[in-house]
Design an enzyme around this catalytic site. Sequence first.
Site, PDB file in Angstrom:
ATOM      1  N   SER A  38       0.834  -1.204   0.000  1.00  0.00           N
ATOM      2  CA  SER A  38       0.000   0.000   0.000  1.00  0.00           C
ATOM      3  C   SER A  38       0.868   1.253   0.000  1.00  0.00           C
ATOM      4  CB  SER A  38      -0.892   0.021   1.244  1.00  0.00           C
ATOM      5  OG  SER A  38      -1.684  -1.136   1.279  1.00  0.00           O
ATOM      6  N   GLN A  92      -2.507  19.619  -2.339  1.00  0.00           N
ATOM      7  CA  GLN A  92      -1.188  20.103  -1.950  1.00  0.00           C
ATOM      8  C   GLN A  92      -0.107  19.710  -2.967  1.00  0.00           C
ATOM      9  OE1 GLN A  92       1.165  18.557   1.626  1.00  0.00           O
ATOM     10  NE2 GLN A  92       0.600  20.599   2.311  1.00  0.00           N
ATOM     11  N   SER A 143       0.907   3.656   1.838  1.00  0.00           N
ATOM     12  CA  SER A 143       1.379   4.001   3.185  1.00  0.00           C
ATOM     13  C   SER A 143       2.838   3.612   3.363  1.00  0.00           C
ATOM     14  CB  SER A 143       0.561   3.269   4.259  1.00  0.00           C
ATOM     15  OG  SER A 143      -0.798   3.576   4.167  1.00  0.00           O
ATOM     16  N   ARG A 188       6.235  25.754   1.743  1.00  0.00           N
ATOM     17  CA  ARG A 188       6.069  24.799   0.659  1.00  0.00           C
ATOM     18  C   ARG A 188       5.190  25.328  -0.481  1.00  0.00           C
ATOM     19  NH1 ARG A 188       4.360  18.664   2.359  1.00  0.00           N
ATOM     20  NH2 ARG A 188       6.394  18.455   3.334  1.00  0.00           N
ATOM     21  N   PHE A 201       9.702  19.127  11.881  1.00  0.00           N
ATOM     22  CA  PHE A 201       8.954  19.173  10.628  1.00  0.00           C
ATOM     23  C   PHE A 201       8.430  20.585  10.435  1.00  0.00           C
ATOM     24  CE2 PHE A 201       7.295  15.562   7.950  1.00  0.00           C
ATOM     25  CZ  PHE A 201       8.390  14.746   8.142  1.00  0.00           C
ATOM     26  N   GLY A 214       8.846  10.295   6.378  1.00  0.00           N
ATOM     27  CA  GLY A 214       9.129  11.251   7.449  1.00  0.00           C
ATOM     28  C   GLY A 214       8.750  10.832   8.839  1.00  0.00           C
ATOM     29  N   GLY A 215       7.461  10.739   9.141  1.00  0.00           N
ATOM     30  CA  GLY A 215       7.084  10.382  10.499  1.00  0.00           C
ATOM     31  C   GLY A 215       5.662  10.775  10.838  1.00  0.00           C
ATOM     32  N   HIS A 248       0.939  16.215  -4.456  1.00  0.00           N
ATOM     33  CA  HIS A 248       1.460  15.409  -3.356  1.00  0.00           C
ATOM     34  C   HIS A 248       0.378  14.829  -2.450  1.00  0.00           C
ATOM     35  CE1 HIS A 248       4.314  13.953  -0.490  1.00  0.00           C
ATOM     36  NE2 HIS A 248       3.940  14.773   0.455  1.00  0.00           N
ATOM     37  N   LEU A 292       9.607  11.942  -4.507  1.00  0.00           N
ATOM     38  CA  LEU A 292       9.893  13.111  -3.691  1.00  0.00           C
ATOM     39  C   LEU A 292      11.346  13.124  -3.213  1.00  0.00           C
ATOM     40  CD1 LEU A 292       7.835  15.224  -2.687  1.00  0.00           C
ATOM     41  CD2 LEU A 292       7.947  14.092  -0.495  1.00  0.00           C
ATOM     42  N   GLU A 320      12.459  17.994   1.745  1.00  0.00           N
ATOM     43  CA  GLU A 320      12.630  19.415   2.000  1.00  0.00           C
ATOM     44  C   GLU A 320      13.961  19.698   2.694  1.00  0.00           C
ATOM     45  OE1 GLU A 320       8.590  20.651   2.572  1.00  0.00           O
ATOM     46  OE2 GLU A 320       9.286  22.045   4.106  1.00  0.00           O
ATOM     47  N   HIS A 330       4.104  19.675  -3.746  1.00  0.00           N
ATOM     48  CA  HIS A 330       5.404  19.689  -3.079  1.00  0.00           C
ATOM     49  C   HIS A 330       6.437  20.243  -4.061  1.00  0.00           C
ATOM     50  CE1 HIS A 330       8.935  18.393  -0.903  1.00  0.00           C
ATOM     51  NE2 HIS A 330       8.181  18.052   0.122  1.00  0.00           N
ATOM     52  N   ARG A 351      -2.281  20.685   4.767  1.00  0.00           N
ATOM     53  CA  ARG A 351      -1.940  19.841   5.908  1.00  0.00           C
ATOM     54  C   ARG A 351      -0.453  19.930   6.187  1.00  0.00           C
ATOM     55  NH1 ARG A 351       1.746  15.793   5.153  1.00  0.00           N
ATOM     56  NH2 ARG A 351       1.666  14.935   3.053  1.00  0.00           N
TER      57      ARG A 351
END
Lengths: 264, 629
Positions: free
Chosen positions: B42, B255, B44, B301, B141, B49-50, B369, B267, B270, B257, B405
Amino acid sequence: MSRRLHIEVFRYNPLDPNSEPQMQSFYIDEYDSMTLFIALNIIRDQHDATLQFDFCCRAGICGSCGMVINGRPGLACHTQTKDLPTHIVLHPLPVFKLIGDLSVDTGVWFRDAGTRIEAWVHNDHEALDPTQEEARMENSLANEIFELDRCVECGCCIAACGTARMRPDFLGAAAIARVARFYLDPRDERNVENYYEVIGNDQGVFGCMGLLACEDVCPKHIPLQDQLGIMRRMLALHSVKGIVPKSLINKLSHKGCCHENHQS
Amino acid sequence: MQIFYTDLLCIGAGLAGERVAVEAAKAGFNATCLSIVPPRRSHSSAAQGGMQAALGNCVMGEGDSPDIHFADTVKGSDWGCDQEVARIFADTAPIVMREVAHWGVPWNRVEQGPATYYKGGKPFDAVESKEKHGLIHARAFGGTAKWRTCYTADGTGRSVLNTLDSMCLRYDVNIHDRTQAEALIHDGENCIGAIVRCLRTGELMAYYATATLIATGGYGRIYKATTNAVICDGGGQIAALDTGLVPLGNMEAIQFHPTGTVPTDILVTEGCRGDGGTLLDVNEYRFMPDYEPEKAELASRDVVSRRMQEHMAKGFGVKSPYGDHLWLDIRHLGEKHITTKLREVYDICTSFLGVNPITGLIPVRPTQHYSMGGLRTNKDGAAYGLKGLFSAGEAACWDMHGFNRLGGNSLAETVVAGRYVGQKVVEFLQGNSVDFKQSALRDAHMKIDGRIKFLAGNSGKESAIVLRDEMQDIMMDYVGIFRNGKDLQTAVDKLEELHARSMSIGLQGNAIGFNPEISLALRIPGMIKLAQCTAFGALKRTESRGAHTREDHPERNDKEWLNRTLAYWKEGDSLPTLKYEDASPYFEIPPGERGYGGGKILYADIPADKLRVPEKKSSETAAPAEDKE
């Protein structure tokens, strides 16, 4: 760069009684930074819309696109055409059930392996009080567990495995590394006896012929052979318990295995 | 046709779907997850990042609390979020991080003693406290007041997904992979399952379920350049929209990126710019300081994405077979920095692009993104319009993200919402039984079967591949980072035409059994509808809020637009029907400035009864233990 690529793809549709396994050639122009992900999509969009292959993340993290590329299992998404000759030959991974063309059923295979090794942390899951501080862990141990959690189950190690080619019930490097991951994890309360029941046989660690191909082809560079060695020694020592003096077993079982070091 | 019966049907087996399934299975219900791919594949799994949760363990997170996390989230959303939901989210997040730790996630942990960290490319020293040694660590972040993003190296999604998938094994959740839900079975009031296509054989199957959850992630693939996996085609949103009863919320909130790579749109973090990387144009000229003299590449961003797009539109993009792009330059950071602090970027560049970032420039462009919009649900995760239908994760507009977000909030949302909505699904299952009406199943089956027969009959002339490419180009060209009335109207008109053409798609090949061409042909008309909801919603929203930027309406207009768009699709229509509802039932934090991004704000008068602090939380959602000291 303006090479013309000759991409030869295995074609077979098991659902079509008239389909016979065969190789089909496609010719496409190469672009800068072209990967097999791009090449195969161009073939499907412009040449044959029925070609079956699997991609998902196309970034080397989901493991969908394992296939045999010029004779070697690898992930198609981060294989660049510029690293290959102009003649590229693609086959589906062996061992796994063929769905069609380049697509194989890794999902069912890994689910079965996961069930056989009971691939979850065995503890009292209801015991947690989440309003309390979490159980502590050394960061170095967390990192070691994560190193084994990086496996994407692409199936390349299984496809490259001599034992897996001969015995369909062999768990293979990915599943044994997963056992190692739980063995390493203090949250898993299983003991050596429990692990022995799961992988202490020819379907598990003792089936490996030591050809080392699994580690050679792993796209995530996971130390699969080390894990197999650690598991095999742990279980071999367990099987001679009562025969070999306890002091010797204790000494050997502490050698080189980070898990015991953390517990001590 | 095979018919399955289950208590809970989860469409999608990523983090959100599996977390809800585990909750139901733990409560003794039969839970079944459908997934296009094996669940561990998936999207996910690609998250690196986290997850944000106010644990406050590390020195840079000291004093953090769910209140601060809540405030960051609301500001990040540009006051477009549902504050009741943002509050539930911020309060529950620490609990969920501890829970998944108990289940096996190898979170990075605090190590006592001195540590060297980086901020804005510069190193600084800090001392981690002895008392916190071994507790869950956090990293920095964007848009957060404290370091609160829990992580496992650069593979957070992978390790949390592995753990949740192992819980699915543990609790006997049925996983039916290589299946795709094509339509919901409903009687106009209750959702009772789905018609599903087997991606091994091409056969249709029916699933009757007391509760149905849509957790299929985002719909980034309506854009040409997206960081989303190829399976993120909006299948769940399409199935819901096609009922004509379930609305999609805030579909215009998309959104972008700044640094997706070209050609494959992966990606790069950043952190490249954070550590001193610069953006160059076709002449290898550093252009960002001309637009943003103070912050340059380190503007927010959305701002950087806008400037890059603007510069390329002026003709300064680098031409490539994959379209225009710009360069990201990190060469000056040196080999040591790049192969240690930016190792992941180094790997992506060398493995996927054939570029060595130590000596070469990285081709980048702003890339779609994240979709803030999705199935509009109430705070319990229950979809509007049909009883028994739920949604969670990126597929949903639960609405804690509003119009923008924050990084680390989406990954946390999957498991936090998964747990919370899972509990609500269990309550629903305990209190409801449904009538599995055959007529409803027959209607849904006939709809899909009819479409497949039409495609296979090959009477249509249109190519699904051509329509897909045209749709993706329209979205990139007219519904991108900068939007204006004229372009959006063009997009709406062109998409309407595409929608009409998508009714007569024919196939090129005619393979027996599973046929990937049919998958695309079935999906495209729905994807065009999602694109229409996005473009039409953006056309009507005459203001700029979060990621939605209107050149012709640069101000954030709370007077008229402090609300959420709801897009319905009535059968036979060629455009969505838009309705609006209040952004939030009440405002714990009244609308104000975000502290970044700038721009004019037209404030609304919020009635006094809507400005309030919610009732005291239950013990289940109390602040973490360390705040008690």
